[in-house]
Design an enzyme around this catalytic site. Structure first.
Site, PDB file in Angstrom:
ATOM      1  N   SER A  45      -6.289  -1.585 -13.227  1.00 19.19           N
ATOM      2  CA  SER A  45      -6.982  -1.182 -14.455  1.00 19.19           C
ATOM      3  C   SER A  45      -8.023  -2.269 -14.755  1.00 19.19           C
ATOM      4  CB  SER A  45      -5.993  -1.017 -15.610  1.00 19.19           C
ATOM      5  OG  SER A  45      -5.363  -2.237 -15.930  1.00 19.19           O
ATOM      6  N   ASP A 325      -8.422  -8.266 -23.022  1.00 19.45           N
ATOM      7  CA  ASP A 325      -8.338  -8.359 -21.555  1.00 19.45           C
ATOM      8  C   ASP A 325      -9.639  -7.797 -20.971  1.00 19.45           C
ATOM      9  OD1 ASP A 325      -7.830  -8.116 -18.854  1.00 19.45           O
ATOM     10  OD2 ASP A 325      -6.199  -6.693 -19.029  1.00 19.45           O
TER      11      ASP A 325
HETATM   12  P1  PGA Z   1      -4.419  -4.784 -13.781  1.00 17.98           P
HETATM   13  O1  PGA Z   1      -3.480  -4.624 -15.037  1.00 17.98           O
HETATM   14  O2  PGA Z   1      -4.021  -6.003 -13.065  1.00 17.98           O
HETATM   15  O3  PGA Z   1      -4.174  -3.498 -13.010  1.00 17.98           O
HETATM   16  O4  PGA Z   1      -5.831  -4.855 -14.319  1.00 17.98           O
HETATM   17  C1  PGA Z   1      -3.085  -5.694 -15.831  1.00 17.98           C
HETATM   18  C2  PGA Z   1      -3.607  -5.587 -17.240  1.00 17.98           C
HETATM   19  O5  PGA Z   1      -4.299  -4.632 -17.605  1.00 17.98           O
HETATM   20  O6  PGA Z   1      -3.337  -6.482 -18.028  1.00 17.98           O
HETATM   21 ZN    ZN Z   2      -4.457  -5.672 -19.801  1.00 21.63          ZN
END
Ligand code: PGA
Ligand code: ZN
Length: 442
Positions: A45, A325
């Site tokens: 994501s 994030d």
């Molecule tokens: P990702 O998910 O490592 O797939 O980006 C982690 C997050 O969204 O915190």
């Molecule tokens: Zn995240």
């Protein structure tokens, strides 16, 4: 002839595989002290503002996800240019790679290759100085007080990390009431296994299959169902009040071009009923934090919904941690904008979003200078590299998320924290109730 303890004599990169079976980069960096290895993780994501994770794009191999171009870039461009450099000078090493790349997002050589070298150099720097990695990182950041973080265990998986219909991605439990890290592991693992029994009793054996980060992925599709399960598990394990809840909806994944959020985005037969405006999402979160023992929400809104972020931070920010994030991508420029616009009050620290250890340290210093919290984070695609454990202690980030207390690529970060706590002995300090803000200035 062996080089001096701190001089780079050799750098070799290779393609290895992450916890999802996708190619990633590993680097061996050699100094007079020996060989130091680092491997980079990979998100699913991912935020659109992250540094460039370079992939080969050759669809005939690994569905285009190979990293052989990056391996070549490290071996043929970075390695020869960096031989003879001093690994104790992390800022110089990272600056050299930033210059050799020459782009804003490390898109020419690949942030994945640059980060692997940066991490390996950091390990070599610690060895050259004869100090543990967490202490070396603390010294690089000028942090006089390394602190062990509260683990944030992701025990229910949804979003793009799991094959259920649950839109929000992560539901986490944080043993803030533990007396130390080892006790936090006991509380977290006991609650995880209690949750497993509860889910199995309610939904059957199929429901305890796990998602990408080792958390269960039961057939539920609402925030409330997930939070009810956690509340019940925490109580049944005997830790009500001592274990708090954190969540990462990762809402960029279900934000639509129409400007709405779609809570049914994974449903087999999607309809309009899951659509929410930004204001409705904020309303939903207000109801959830009033009802459940939640302490933080990460990415409650989408990566460029600055207005929505400012709204929720104004409404809930004094009491709850609102973590950016995808919003921030560990990028000092975006962190600065978020500080000025009061868009959130905490940083999610992911080293591969920015691509060097020096810039990661800068991001944390900036966040902390604004009084923000910092949550150190793994990625959903991980390796056996446990660098982030030492990073979280060296930068006193107060909490760390490395998935469930299950699956080796998750647990090896937590296990390294057990070792650090043991090594520090009576000097070990566990963040506990101070998880939200720990100063790193002298
Ligand atoms: P990702 O998910 O490592 O797939 O980006 C982690 C997050 O969204 O915190
Ligand atoms: Zn995240």
């Amino acid at each position: 002839m062996p080089g001096q303890a701190s001089t780079i004599t050799k750098i070799v990169a290779r393609q290895i595989f992450d916890s999802r079976g996708k190619p990633t980069v590993e680097v061996d960096l050699t100094t007079g002290q020996g060989m130091f290895r680092a491997a980079v993780p990979s998100g699913k994501s991912t935020g659109i503002h992250e540094a460039c994770e370079l992939r080969d794009g050759d669809k005939s191999m690994y569905q285009g996800a190979g990293v052989l171009t990056v391996v070549k870039n490290v071996n043929e461009i970075l390695a020869p240019a960096m031989l003879g450099m001093d690994v104790t000078k992390q800022a110089e090493i990272d600056q050299k790679m930033i210059e050799l790349d020459g782009t804003d997002n490390k898109g020419k050589l690949g942030a994945n290759g640059i980060l692997a070298v940066s991490m390996a150099a950091c390990r070599a720097g610690a060895a050259a100085r004869g100090v543990p990695l967490y202490q070396h990182i603390a010294d690089l950041a000028g942090n006089p007080r390394p602190v062990l973080p509260v683990p944030s265990f992701n025990v229910i998986n949804g979003g793009v990390h799991a094959g259920n219909a649950l839109a929000p991605q992560e539901f986490m439990i944080l043993p803030v009431g533990a007396s130390g890290f080892e006790e936090a592991m006991r509380m977290g693992t006991e609650t995880y296994h209690t949750l497993r029994s509860i889910i199995q009793n309610k939904y059957g054996l199929n429901a305890v299959n796990v998602g990408d980060e080792g958390g269960f992925a039961p057939p539920i599709d609402t925030f409330e169902a997930a939070l009810d399960l956690l509340t019940e598990a925490i109580a049944a394990a005997g830790y009500t009040g001592k274990i708090k809840i954190g969540m990462d909806p990762a809402s960029s994944e279900f934000f639509r071009e129409s400007g709405e959020y779609d809570l049914n985005f994974k449903a087999a037969t999607n309809n309009e009923s899951g659509r929410r405006t930004s204001a409705e999402m904020v309303e939903l979160y207000k109801q959830l934090v009033a009802k459940y023992d939640v302490i933080f929400i990460e990415d409650p809104l989408s990566e460029d919904d600055w207005a929505g972020f400012a709204d929720i931070t104004r409404e809930l920010g004094s009491q709850y941690e609102i973590i950016g994030d995808d919003l921030l991508c560990t990028n000092p420029k975006r962190i600065q904008r978020a500080i000025e616009s009061k868009a959130c009050n905490a940083l999610l620290l992911k080293v591969n979003q920015i691509g060097t250890i020096s810039e990661s340290i800068k991001a944390v210093q900036l966040a902390k200078s604004a009084g923000w919290g910092v949550l150190t984070s793994h990625r959903s695609g991980e390796t056996a590299d446990d660098f982030i454990a030492d990073l979280s202690v060296g930068l006193s980030t107060g909490h760390i998320k490395s998935g469930a207390p299950a699956r080796s690529e998750r647990v090896n970060k937590y296990n390294q924290l057990i070792r650090i706590e043991q090594e520090l002995g009576s000097k070990a300090v566990y963040a506990g109730d101070n998880w939200r803000f720990i100063s790193i200035s002298a």
